[in-house]
Motif scaffolding. Structure first.
Motif, PDB file in Angstrom:
ATOM      1  N   LEU A  83      -2.337  -5.797   3.008  1.00 46.32           N
ATOM      2  CA  LEU A  83      -1.203  -6.682   2.799  1.00 46.32           C
ATOM      3  C   LEU A  83      -0.812  -6.664   1.334  1.00 46.32           C
ATOM      4  CD1 LEU A  83       0.662  -9.097   3.812  1.00 46.32           C
ATOM      5  CD2 LEU A  83      -1.204 -10.599   3.077  1.00 46.32           C
ATOM      6  N   PHE A  84       0.515  -6.650   1.074  1.00 43.50           N
ATOM      7  CA  PHE A  84       1.048  -6.729  -0.291  1.00 43.50           C
ATOM      8  C   PHE A  84       2.008  -7.911  -0.391  1.00 43.50           C
ATOM      9  CE2 PHE A  84       0.448  -2.267   0.647  1.00 43.50           C
ATOM     10  CZ  PHE A  84       0.021  -1.670  -0.521  1.00 43.50           C
ATOM     11  N   TYR A  85       2.131  -8.449  -1.602  1.00 47.15           N
ATOM     12  CA  TYR A  85       3.211  -9.365  -1.952  1.00 47.15           C
ATOM     13  C   TYR A  85       3.954  -8.777  -3.151  1.00 47.15           C
ATOM     14  CZ  TYR A  85       0.889 -12.956   0.899  1.00 47.15           C
ATOM     15  OH  TYR A  85       0.321 -13.660   1.930  1.00 47.15           O
ATOM     16  N   SER A  86       5.271  -9.046  -3.226  1.00 46.43           N
ATOM     17  CA  SER A  86       6.030  -8.515  -4.352  1.00 46.43           C
ATOM     18  C   SER A  86       7.296  -9.337  -4.581  1.00 46.43           C
ATOM     19  CB  SER A  86       6.412  -7.053  -4.089  1.00 46.43           C
ATOM     20  OG  SER A  86       7.168  -6.534  -5.172  1.00 46.43           O
ATOM     21  N   ASN A  87       7.705  -9.401  -5.848  1.00 48.78           N
ATOM     22  CA  ASN A  87       8.987 -10.021  -6.192  1.00 48.78           C
ATOM     23  C   ASN A  87      10.138  -9.029  -6.037  1.00 48.78           C
ATOM     24  OD1 ASN A  87       8.008 -12.626  -6.967  1.00 48.78           O
ATOM     25  ND2 ASN A  87       7.219 -11.722  -8.850  1.00 48.78           N
ATOM     26  N   ARG A  88       9.803  -7.728  -5.940  1.00 47.06           N
ATOM     27  CA  ARG A  88      10.821  -6.690  -5.800  1.00 47.06           C
ATOM     28  C   ARG A  88      10.504  -5.831  -4.594  1.00 47.06           C
ATOM     29  NH1 ARG A  88      10.633  -3.541 -10.590  1.00 47.06           N
ATOM     30  NH2 ARG A  88      10.587  -1.537  -9.552  1.00 47.06           N
TER      31      ARG A  88
END
Length: 449
Positions: free
Chosen positions: A316-321
């Motif tokens: 799993l990843f989180y990102s602002n972009r």
């Protein structure tokens, strides 16, 4: 060039008579292909601009061939709800399904179909258009130097080879500037390692582009072919998702794998109308390997993505972009015998009141692919609520033989009339679909937590 105008006209008439009914705007295609020979023709002392229209059309016909984009396989489907839901009966839903189409030379493209799901979950497909619409290709004009250099680092392009070119470029540089600089050095006598690195720089800059189809074309006639060097051996396993932003606006995104025969590059497609598409490579230390699938909405203000970056486990990843993916978090490992080789997703997670429904694939003995399901916490998808102990879908005996045997696989499903609508590939040569009662599935997943 030695034919008389009468002979040119005769040969062209024969060709057009045989092929004009099989293609849309074939004369435009002939003229476009003929223009590729302009410099060659001028170099033999003939002014290309003064050639008759018929002669140019005939020249173009000799550099044109038919290509059957689905002749080998039509598989790995992904289904989303169409924006257009007008003129339907109660309980019906109009859908768009993408497929990985493979033709001669094992070259993969993305094709589309429209269909309508009725109140009983029967899928009625719209007739396929006979003609392919070739898009207009638009290269991105300018690039952020800092981001571009960061992506080169991720691709392990040595700075000793890239710096002499990049140092001379401004903070935002034009497409042609890099291409021209690389082309000039490639003409010199340089070692193979440096030559490969420079070609990879060109390969990267060509990975950004827009494509635009004619508005009067049918969606089943629109094909996203491999265009950039990074896709020269195909576009694989597009996972489409209808994304809702925090302000309520909606857009279609798709993740796919670009393959050039040696290197895998995860890429992102965006569109609002299935006519105009933007294609971009994804960046970050996690932007590697396959199986990227975007969540259909942000989680706590950030984009979220699933991927199988090590070829074995789910992350799993989180990102602002939306194109930048760093610091992957491992959330699932192979757990049951049918998935001991690897576990991955089968498309974007689906929102339910009980959690994120993630359709997974598992690989077991004899490289048998099965489809499973997991339920993840809505606010924290690192928490697994439940996971099927046995496959949801396994290859039937009559589905085991095909382009790649012993495989059922999907790239995206949806919920309709309280049922999971799950399209899937049949041994990588054709596609089918199944329906699963959602209440039964969720009850089982929660019970197996």
């Amino acid at each position: 060039m030695t034919l008389s105008e009468a002979e040119v006209k005769h040969e062209l008439e024969i060709t057009l008579k045989e092929f004009v009914g099989r293609h849309r705007n074939i004369s435009d295609i002939y003229l476009k292909h003929a223009s590729n020979y302009k410099n060659i023709i001028n170099s033999i002392g003939v002014d290309y601009a003064k050639l008759s229209l018929e002669r140019r059309l005939l020249i173009g016909s000799y550099s044109t061939m038919e290509y059957s984009i689905e002749s080998a396989a039509l598989f790995n489907p992904s289904i989303i709800e169409d924006f257009d839901q007008t003129f339907l009966e109660e309980g019906e839903k109009r859908v768009i399904i993408s497929f990985r189409a493979t033709g001669e030379g094992h070259l993969s493209s993305i094709v589309f179909r429209k269909g309508i799901l009725d109140a009983s979950n029967n899928l009625r497909m719209v007739a396929v258009h006979k003609h392919i619409d070739f898009p207009i290709i638009k290269k991105k004009k300018s690039y952020n130097k800092t981001r571009f250099m960061k992506k080169m680092e991720e691709m392990n392009i040595p700075k000793e080879y890239s710096s002499p070119i990049m140092d001379a470029l401004p903070k935002r540089f034009e497409y042609y500037m890099l291409k021209e600089a690389v082309r000039n050095i490639l003409t010199l006598d340089i070692d193979e390692q440096r030559r490969t690195a420079l070609k990879e720089m060109t390969w990267l800059v060509d990975s950004y582009y827009d494509i635009e189809f004619h508005e009067d074309s049918k969606i089943s006639g629109r094909v996203i072919f491999p265009i950039s060097s990074s896709e020269s051996r195909g576009i694989e396993d597009a996972r489409f998702v209808r994304f809702t932003d925090d302000d309520g606006s909606e857009k279609i995104y798709a993740t796919y794998t670009a393959y050039d025969g040696f290197t895998i590059l995860p890429k992102l497609i965006s569109t609002s109308d299935f006519i105009n598409f933007r294609i971009m490579p994804m960046h970050g230390n996690g932007a590697q390997n396959k199986n990227f699938a975007l969540f259909p909405r942000k989680i706590k203000g950030k984009y979220a993505m699933l991927a199988r970056i090590d070829g074995v486990n789910n992350y799993l990843f989180y990102s602002n972009r939306i194109t930048l993916w760093n610091n992957p978090i491992k959330i699932q490992e192979p757990k049951y015998p049918w998935e001991f080789t690897q576990i991955g997703n089968c498309g974007s997670p689906i929102y339910t009141d009980h959690g994120w429904l993630v359709i997974t694939h598992g690989v077991g003995p004899m490289r048998r692919y099965c489809i499973g399901a997991s339920l993840l916490d809505l606010e924290d998808p690192t928490k697994e609520i439940g996971r099927l102990k046995e496959p949801l879908l396994s290859p039937l005996e009559e589905e085991r033989d095909g382009y790649v045997p012993n495989v059922v696989y999907s790239c995206g499903s949806l919920i309709h009339n309280n049922h999971l609508i799950l399209p899937y590939a049949v041994s990588d040569y054709a596609s089918s679909y199944v329906t699963v009662n959602l209440d039964d599935l969720l009850t089982t997943l929660i019970a197996e937590s």
